[in-house]
Motif scaffolding. Sequence first.
Motif, PDB file in Angstrom:
ATOM      1  N   PRO A 114       0.753  -1.369   0.053  1.00 44.54           N
ATOM      2  CA  PRO A 114       0.145   0.059   0.036  1.00 44.54           C
ATOM      3  C   PRO A 114       0.808   1.356   0.130  1.00 44.54           C
ATOM      4  O   PRO A 114       0.211   2.375  -0.205  1.00 44.54           O
ATOM      5  CB  PRO A 114      -0.623  -0.115   1.445  1.00 44.54           C
ATOM      6  CG  PRO A 114      -0.828  -1.607   1.590  1.00 44.54           C
ATOM      7  CD  PRO A 114       0.473  -1.974   1.050  1.00 44.54           C
ATOM      8  N   HIS A 115       1.998   1.110   0.213  1.00 41.32           N
ATOM      9  CA  HIS A 115       3.045   2.161   0.393  1.00 41.32           C
ATOM     10  C   HIS A 115       4.033   2.574  -0.916  1.00 41.32           C
ATOM     11  O   HIS A 115       4.768   3.359  -0.862  1.00 41.32           O
ATOM     12  CB  HIS A 115       3.656   2.121   1.595  1.00 41.32           C
ATOM     13  CG  HIS A 115       3.205   2.115   2.860  1.00 41.32           C
ATOM     14  ND1 HIS A 115       2.152   2.923   3.409  1.00 41.32           N
ATOM     15  CD2 HIS A 115       3.101   1.033   3.681  1.00 41.32           C
ATOM     16  CE1 HIS A 115       1.446   2.547   4.501  1.00 41.32           C
ATOM     17  NE2 HIS A 115       2.022   1.258   4.641  1.00 41.32           N
ATOM     18  N   ALA A 116       3.982   1.480  -1.686  1.00 44.36           N
ATOM     19  CA  ALA A 116       4.848   1.493  -2.699  1.00 44.36           C
ATOM     20  C   ALA A 116       4.467   2.584  -3.747  1.00 44.36           C
ATOM     21  O   ALA A 116       3.478   3.022  -3.892  1.00 44.36           O
ATOM     22  CB  ALA A 116       4.566   0.191  -3.562  1.00 44.36           C
ATOM     23  N   ALA A 117       5.622   3.103  -4.173  1.00 37.50           N
ATOM     24  CA  ALA A 117       5.748   4.214  -5.406  1.00 37.50           C
ATOM     25  C   ALA A 117       4.844   4.162  -6.561  1.00 37.50           C
ATOM     26  O   ALA A 117       4.204   4.758  -7.092  1.00 37.50           O
ATOM     27  CB  ALA A 117       6.980   4.574  -5.594  1.00 37.50           C
ATOM     28  N   PHE A 118       5.064   2.545  -6.813  1.00 38.48           N
ATOM     29  CA  PHE A 118       4.205   2.268  -8.243  1.00 38.48           C
ATOM     30  C   PHE A 118       2.860   1.667  -7.713  1.00 38.48           C
ATOM     31  O   PHE A 118       2.294   1.360  -9.002  1.00 38.48           O
ATOM     32  CB  PHE A 118       4.952   1.202  -8.899  1.00 38.48           C
ATOM     33  CG  PHE A 118       5.321   0.120  -7.906  1.00 38.48           C
ATOM     34  CD1 PHE A 118       4.371  -0.922  -7.555  1.00 38.48           C
ATOM     35  CD2 PHE A 118       6.613  -0.234  -7.421  1.00 38.48           C
ATOM     36  CE1 PHE A 118       4.326  -2.057  -6.818  1.00 38.48           C
ATOM     37  CE2 PHE A 118       6.897  -1.467  -6.445  1.00 38.48           C
ATOM     38  CZ  PHE A 118       5.733  -2.350  -6.101  1.00 38.48           C
ATOM     39  N   HIS A 169      10.423   6.490  -5.674  1.00 39.24           N
ATOM     40  CA  HIS A 169      10.060   7.428  -4.592  1.00 39.24           C
ATOM     41  C   HIS A 169       8.743   7.753  -4.625  1.00 39.24           C
ATOM     42  O   HIS A 169       8.191   8.387  -5.862  1.00 39.24           O
ATOM     43  CB  HIS A 169      11.222   8.306  -4.260  1.00 39.24           C
ATOM     44  CG  HIS A 169      12.546   7.834  -4.122  1.00 39.24           C
ATOM     45  ND1 HIS A 169      13.599   8.443  -4.596  1.00 39.24           N
ATOM     46  CD2 HIS A 169      12.851   6.626  -3.323  1.00 39.24           C
ATOM     47  CE1 HIS A 169      14.698   7.800  -4.302  1.00 39.24           C
ATOM     48  NE2 HIS A 169      14.503   6.814  -3.537  1.00 39.24           N
ATOM     49  N   ARG A 170       8.081   7.407  -3.628  1.00 40.90           N
ATOM     50  CA  ARG A 170       6.711   8.190  -3.409  1.00 40.90           C
ATOM     51  C   ARG A 170       6.642   9.717  -2.832  1.00 40.90           C
ATOM     52  O   ARG A 170       7.104   9.751  -1.558  1.00 40.90           O
ATOM     53  CB  ARG A 170       5.559   7.256  -2.872  1.00 40.90           C
ATOM     54  CG  ARG A 170       4.246   7.523  -2.720  1.00 40.90           C
ATOM     55  CD  ARG A 170       3.277   6.551  -2.064  1.00 40.90           C
ATOM     56  NE  ARG A 170       1.824   6.786  -2.090  1.00 40.90           N
ATOM     57  CZ  ARG A 170       1.076   5.932  -1.689  1.00 40.90           C
ATOM     58  NH1 ARG A 170       1.575   4.600  -1.368  1.00 40.90           N
ATOM     59  NH2 ARG A 170      -0.097   6.004  -1.402  1.00 40.90           N
ATOM     60  N   TYR A 171       5.695  10.400  -3.358  1.00 40.02           N
ATOM     61  CA  TYR A 171       5.737  11.882  -2.779  1.00 40.02           C
ATOM     62  C   TYR A 171       4.298  12.125  -2.584  1.00 40.02           C
ATOM     63  O   TYR A 171       3.543  11.839  -3.595  1.00 40.02           O
ATOM     64  CB  TYR A 171       6.238  12.932  -3.694  1.00 40.02           C
ATOM     65  CG  TYR A 171       7.915  12.842  -3.730  1.00 40.02           C
ATOM     66  CD1 TYR A 171       8.549  13.346  -2.690  1.00 40.02           C
ATOM     67  CD2 TYR A 171       8.571  12.173  -4.694  1.00 40.02           C
ATOM     68  CE1 TYR A 171      10.104  13.190  -2.756  1.00 40.02           C
ATOM     69  CE2 TYR A 171       9.844  11.993  -4.926  1.00 40.02           C
ATOM     70  CZ  TYR A 171      10.489  12.571  -3.720  1.00 40.02           C
ATOM     71  OH  TYR A 171      11.954  12.372  -3.928  1.00 40.02           O
ATOM     72  N   GLU A 172       3.983  12.788  -1.563  1.00 40.83           N
ATOM     73  CA  GLU A 172       2.352  13.252  -1.223  1.00 40.83           C
ATOM     74  C   GLU A 172       1.994  14.227  -2.257  1.00 40.83           C
ATOM     75  O   GLU A 172       0.790  14.418  -2.608  1.00 40.83           O
ATOM     76  CB  GLU A 172       2.191  13.471   0.358  1.00 40.83           C
ATOM     77  CG  GLU A 172       2.362  12.231   1.146  1.00 40.83           C
ATOM     78  CD  GLU A 172       1.584  11.068   0.702  1.00 40.83           C
ATOM     79  OE1 GLU A 172       0.454  11.330   0.257  1.00 40.83           O
ATOM     80  OE2 GLU A 172       2.266  10.053   1.046  1.00 40.83           O
ATOM     81  N   SER A 173       3.045  15.295  -2.393  1.00 37.21           N
ATOM     82  CA  SER A 173       2.561  16.333  -3.291  1.00 37.21           C
ATOM     83  C   SER A 173       2.767  16.438  -4.634  1.00 37.21           C
ATOM     84  O   SER A 173       2.344  17.353  -5.419  1.00 37.21           O
ATOM     85  CB  SER A 173       3.665  17.704  -2.712  1.00 37.21           C
ATOM     86  OG  SER A 173       4.763  17.107  -2.911  1.00 37.21           O
ATOM     87  N   GLU A 174       3.116  15.238  -5.047  1.00 34.53           N
ATOM     88  CA  GLU A 174       3.191  15.108  -6.842  1.00 34.53           C
ATOM     89  C   GLU A 174       3.407  13.843  -6.846  1.00 34.53           C
ATOM     90  O   GLU A 174       3.147  12.702  -5.857  1.00 34.53           O
ATOM     91  CB  GLU A 174       4.647  15.626  -7.098  1.00 34.53           C
ATOM     92  CG  GLU A 174       5.868  15.211  -6.659  1.00 34.53           C
ATOM     93  CD  GLU A 174       7.140  15.700  -7.147  1.00 34.53           C
ATOM     94  OE1 GLU A 174       7.617  15.188  -8.360  1.00 34.53           O
ATOM     95  OE2 GLU A 174       7.643  16.456  -6.630  1.00 34.53           O
TER      96      GLU A 174
END
Length: 303
Positions: A114-118, A169-174
């Motif tokens: 659930p936290h994966a960037a993809f 890498h996962r970002y909340e803002s983009e």
Amino acid sequence: MLNEQDYMLLAAKGITEQQLNQQLADLRAGFPFLELSAAASLENGGIYAPTPEVRKAYLRAWQDYVSNVEHEVVKFVPASGAASRMFKDLYAFLDGESDIPDTDFVKIFFENLPHAAFLQDLDCKLEELHGKSSAQLVEEGDFKSVVAGLLGTRGLNYGRLPKGLLKFHRYESESSRTPFEEHLVEGALYAKNAEGKVQLHFTVSPEHRSLFETLASTASKKFGELYKAQYEISFSEQKSSTDTIAANADGTPFRNADGSLLFRPGGHGALIENLNDIDADVIFVKTIDNVSPDSLKAQTVEK
């Protein structure tokens, strides 16, 4: 004994018969291990840790250097590495008899999915293939469809893509970033000159070059606006003249089923040829997966 087909292949690769024979001789003789005297440390001078004052002086010197637009600075990134080894445990699960996660690696993968960037890309693909999200498939116990959607050619094809094109890498803002995009960000932070120019060169495999070029077109515009940079991105491919012959146990050349000689690409060291082609005053060399998210970039880039 070489035949006409062999000579044609050598000519196409730019490898001489003498070089081929030397490679075979080296493989037969073996390669000695490098003898190390000690591990590098602060005490023996193998690792240098400048004081805060010296670091500030270095930083000022670098800022002065890049402010001169006549100085050419390039970031050189070997980016042809495949991602297949990253997923060997998932492939083992996909090909295995168990339909539920049966190793620590696979269990941790699904716990953190659930936290994966993809994740967003994966869910879109799974909806297309199965009409369900990854969470729904996991709830139903269909773990293998999730893995197949990530790795398979009908899915995201992550098993065959180079690491530089995977969402890291996962970002909340983009949207999530690939390593390729993170290198563009890093380049803007420490390799941008006074005119805003950032030069990056990536070595890629021929079969993936067009994918990198497509991403470069969109990413350079996005991060160019964000970091007020004008990106100049170039690509090259590892030269076939650096390929290495494969050998049998008896030291003779290994041949494919059709009788042709088998060559394998050289390691990162072979890219010295590509590096030598770069005309610049300063070149930063950093592999494609050696990147950090924004939250940790202060450890890489000091201002």
